[in-house]
Enzyme design. Structure first.
Site: not given
Ligand code: IDP
Ligand code: MG
Length: 132
Positions: A3, A109, A120
């Site tokens: 990222k 990611h 993706e």
């Molecule tokens: P992941 O990347 O671990 O799968 P996801 O829940 O799918 O997590 O969320 C996608 C992305 O959104 C995260 O990697 C992060 O960059 C962002 N994100 C998720 N939850 C939060 C939050 O509570 N605050 C700010 N950004 C968040």
């Molecule tokens: Mg995710």
């Protein structure tokens, strides 16, 4: 993806090294930058979340590295390698524990299912950019 926060800090090489040291084979790789609308498409599943605008502006603010990776049980193995979304909760030695700045700017990611990994991969790469 590696990222923007990690690319900005010169961490592409360190993170790719962690990935290959963990036994992943790189099947496709590129440096690119998402437009805001591409970031909105990629993260459409999160469009109703309060962090969506921050997430999409962050993901489009500077370049990312996209990769397609291969390993047995790649989705779960990669999530073990990167650690929890929130770096303060990520296990020691994981990529997010080592490099992430915050729960939002968390350096990498990983796809959450084989089905989404295919979607993706096709988002980032045309057919002949992915090796078999
Ligand atoms: P992941 O990347 O671990 O799968 P996801 O829940 O799918 O997590 O969320 C996608 C992305 O959104 C995260 O990697 C992060 O960059 C962002 N994100 C998720 N939850 C939060 C939050 O509570 N605050 C700010 N950004 C968040
Ligand atoms: Mg995710």
């Amino acid at each position: 993806m590696i990222k923007p926060d990690a690319v900005e800090r010169g961490l592409i090489g360190d993170i790719l090294k962690d990935i290959t040291n963990a036994g992943f084979k790189i099947k496709a790789l590129k440096l690119t930058q998402l437009s805001l609308s591409e970031a909105e498409t990629f993260y459409a599943i999160h469009s109703k979340r309060p962090f969506f605008n921050d997430l999409t502006s962050y993901m489009s603010r500077s370049p990312i590295v996209a990769a397609v990776l291969e390993k047995d049980n790649a989705v779960s193995e990669f999530r073990n390698l990167i650690g929890d979304t929130d770096p303060s909760k990520a296990n020691e030695g994981t990529i997010r524990a080592k490099y992430a700045i915050s729960k939002g700017e968390n350096s990498v990611h990983g796809s959450d299912s084989d089905e989404n990994a295919k979607i993706e991969a096709e988002f980032h790469f045309s057919g002949r950019e992915i090796l078999f």
